[in-house]
Design a protein around this motif. Structure first.
Motif, mmCIF file in Angstrom:
data_model
loop_
_atom_site.group_PDB
_atom_site.id
_atom_site.type_symbol
_atom_site.label_atom_id
_atom_site.label_comp_id
_atom_site.label_asym_id
_atom_site.label_seq_id
_atom_site.Cartn_x
_atom_site.Cartn_y
_atom_site.Cartn_z
ATOM 1 N N LEU A 186 -10.741 20.719 7.586
ATOM 2 C CA LEU A 186 -11.952 20.503 6.679
ATOM 3 C C LEU A 186 -12.757 19.105 7.131
ATOM 4 O O LEU A 186 -14.056 19.053 6.872
ATOM 5 C CB LEU A 186 -11.343 20.073 5.177
ATOM 6 N N ALA A 187 -12.075 18.254 7.740
ATOM 7 C CA ALA A 187 -12.517 17.059 8.444
ATOM 8 C C ALA A 187 -13.359 17.236 9.483
ATOM 9 O O ALA A 187 -13.634 16.247 10.322
ATOM 10 C CB ALA A 187 -11.517 15.791 8.334
ATOM 11 N N GLY A 188 -13.338 18.397 10.091
ATOM 12 C CA GLY A 188 -13.829 18.697 11.256
ATOM 13 C C GLY A 188 -12.854 18.662 12.725
ATOM 14 O O GLY A 188 -13.626 18.624 13.737
ATOM 15 N N ALA A 189 -11.792 18.140 12.538
ATOM 16 C CA ALA A 189 -10.877 18.261 13.518
ATOM 17 C C ALA A 189 -10.099 19.420 14.096
ATOM 18 O O ALA A 189 -10.224 20.665 13.691
ATOM 19 C CB ALA A 189 -9.415 17.240 13.264
ATOM 20 N N SER A 190 -10.092 19.756 15.401
ATOM 21 C CA SER A 190 -9.199 20.716 16.009
ATOM 22 C C SER A 190 -7.984 20.485 15.808
ATOM 23 O O SER A 190 -7.380 19.420 16.150
ATOM 24 C CB SER A 190 -9.710 21.027 17.234
ATOM 25 N N VAL A 191 -7.268 21.425 15.313
ATOM 26 C CA VAL A 191 -5.749 21.164 15.020
ATOM 27 C C VAL A 191 -4.971 22.348 15.017
ATOM 28 O O VAL A 191 -5.441 23.656 15.019
ATOM 29 C CB VAL A 191 -5.512 20.657 13.520
ATOM 30 N N GLN A 192 -3.613 22.234 15.483
ATOM 31 C CA GLN A 192 -2.709 23.546 15.755
ATOM 32 C C GLN A 192 -1.514 23.139 15.259
ATOM 33 O O GLN A 192 -1.291 22.039 14.922
ATOM 34 C CB GLN A 192 -2.711 24.017 17.020
#
Length: 517
Positions: A25-31
């Protein structure tokens, strides 16, 4: 698996999934990396506290959680009918319970519902009886809708932190990311790999929890039962049993829990010859090992949930504590990655969450102390029982367990500052939290001329201004984790626009734009 993502989260339990969703939601790319190939079916926490349910509400997940509670309540009613504890229509003639403290049932009818700590936090009452497995499924769907990939069957073997990123060595090969968060449980590989200390107290109990078939359930009392032999709980779901014995830690925590082991433990603590005929999946063996990480952050590696703190599971405090970690860390790490907040913002994660973690550890230690089977403990239980039989004593314990008394030490003299935002109905028929599903800051503006909204225009994109009719407070700034950072009942002095500007700079970072004159 993705390479060079902003954040790799290790662990796909509720904490890891919610953290990943907040980062997305904060715009970070995450896995997310998870060693298990399928969701964990182990029986764990059975309920949510108020801040956790409100975290779901802020992200638009309240209806789904309410549906889970309806389904769980149907199963609870089935159990109560089978034991003779309930008759007639669902919900009729059954004492309202608010959990337990040290195996002493808490009577909701004794709670002072007008207590100011409880005011404004009843909107989520229909979404607190959500077991951990169902919560995990709900959050998995939430993360998937946000495009978060979850890689299962991937085991972490080592971590190489660097000045500008972290390399994670896994069974599927190395993974590079700018940040790493360990949400991988009490025996966290991430925590051990970077050498974070884990001080605390050693275990003195062995607990079991499982769902079983019982040939003669009439031999067992319903609910929590204490004796000098130990503690057991029967219900509130069909076939669910829990035992606690003060014989030290188990010899092998990882050995499969057998039906014979469960039956032997249940017979010892209940003093009956009850017979178990079948064991269903998800049985667990646990202790009261109570530890807290020496630090929640080492450079670009952070911890959340059980990786940062472990304790006995009484009251489901661990799940709720971990969810609080996730919503606190998610927006802050996302802000640092987005570049509008300095890296020093992450220092507030440890500073804000550590005291609450320490409190929960002591809260569970106190319950273990009150469960011992010696004569002195029995006498102390009688005293505590007398206190719980009073309206004041019951209200104090229930409000503490509910989480509504949690408060961060933030600057400001308004009574709402540092607390979780209460439910705020708006003149247009919506609620304040309805405007926060995107994960940013919320600014309630009840000034006649919209002065607060005009000031916050410089933070457009991070702060959503919600204008409303007259009322108190006249203005309130809510962080993405639901904590009130600023509130005012008037517009003058440091409690007015001047105070708001300072708080916006503190939490929402550098202004995104300059308002056009």
């Amino acid at each position: 698996m993705d390479q060079d993502v902003d954040v790799t989260v290790v662990g796909a339990g509720p904490v890891g999934l919610l953290l990943a969703a907040e980062l997305a939601l904060a715009g970070a790319s995450v896995q997310v990396l998870e060693r298990l190939t399928e969701p964990d079916e182990t029986i764990k926490a059975g309920a949510l506290n108020v801040p956790t349910a409100e975290a779901l509400d802020r992200r638009g997940l309240l209806p789904a959680a309410e549906q889970v509670q309806r389904e769980v309540m149907a199963r609870v009613w089935e159990f109560l009918q089978s034991t003779g504890a309930a008759t007639g229509a669902p919900g009729g003639g059954v004492p309202r319970r608010a959990g337990h403290f040290a195996a002493m049932m808490l009577d909701r009818d004794l709670v002072d519902e007008d207590d100011p700590e409880l005011a404004g936090h009843d909107a989520v009452a229909g979404a607190t009886l959500v077991p951990q497995r169902e919560l995990e499924a709900l959050l998995a769907g939430h993360a998937a809708r946000l495009g978060v990939p979850v890689h299962r069957g991937v085991e972490v073997g080592g971590v190489e932190p660097g000045a500008d990123g972290v390399v994670v060595h896994t069974s599927a090969g190395p993974v590079r990311s700018a940040w790493l968060v360990g949400c991988d449980g009490g025996r966290s590989v991430v925590r051990r790999a970077v050498g974070m200390g884990f001080p605390g107290t050693d275990p003195e109990i062995t607990g079991h929890q499982a769902v079983v078939d019982i040939a003669d359930p009439e031999q067992l009392a319903t609910g929590w039962t204490w004796s000098t032999r130990g503690v057991y709980c029967h219900g509130p779901l069909p076939g669910r049993i829990l035992t606690v014995e003060f014989d030290g830690a188990p010899a092998d925590r990882d050995a499969p829990v057998t039906l014979d082991e469960l039956q032997t433990s249940l017979r010892r603590v209940s003093g009956t010859d009850v017979t178990l005929t079948a064991l269903h999946g998800g049985a667990t063996r646990w202790t009261d090992n109570a530890r807290q990480a020496a630090t929640y952050r080492a450079g670009r590696v952070l911890l959340a949930g059980d990786a940062a703190h472990v304790h006995s599971p009484f009251g489901g405090q661990g799940l709720n504590l971990g969810v609080g970690d996730a919503v606190n860390l998610g927006w802050k790490l996302g802000a640092v990655i987005a570049g509008w907040a300095p890296e020093s913002l992450l220092d507030t994660y440890d500073a804000e969450r550590r005291p609450l973690g320490a409190w929960v550890l002591d809260w569970t230690r106190a319950q273990v102390a009150l469960m011992r089977g010696d004569a002195k403990t029995a006498a102390l239980r009688a005293v505590v029982g007398d206190l719980l039989a009073t309206r004041g004593g019951m209200t104090h314990v229930v409000t503490a367990i509910s989480g509504v008394t949690q408060r961060l030490d933030l600057p400001g003299d308004h009574p709402l500052v540092g607390r979780h935002v209460p439910d705020v109905p708006l003149a247009d028929g919506t609620r304040l939290v309805d405007h926060g599903h995107h994960g940013g800051f919320l600014l309630l503006d009840r000034t006649p001329d919209g002065a607060l909204g005009a000031l916050a225009a410089a933070w457009a994109g991070r702060v959503t201004v919600v204008p409303d009719g007259a009322g108190a407070p006249i203005g309130m700034l809510v962080r993405p984790d639901g904590v009130v950072a600023w509130a005012s009942d008037g517009t003058g002095g440091t409690g007015g626009t001047d105070g708001l500007a300072a708080v916006l700079h503190r939490w929402a970072g550098r202004p995104a734009a300059t308002p056009v004159a």
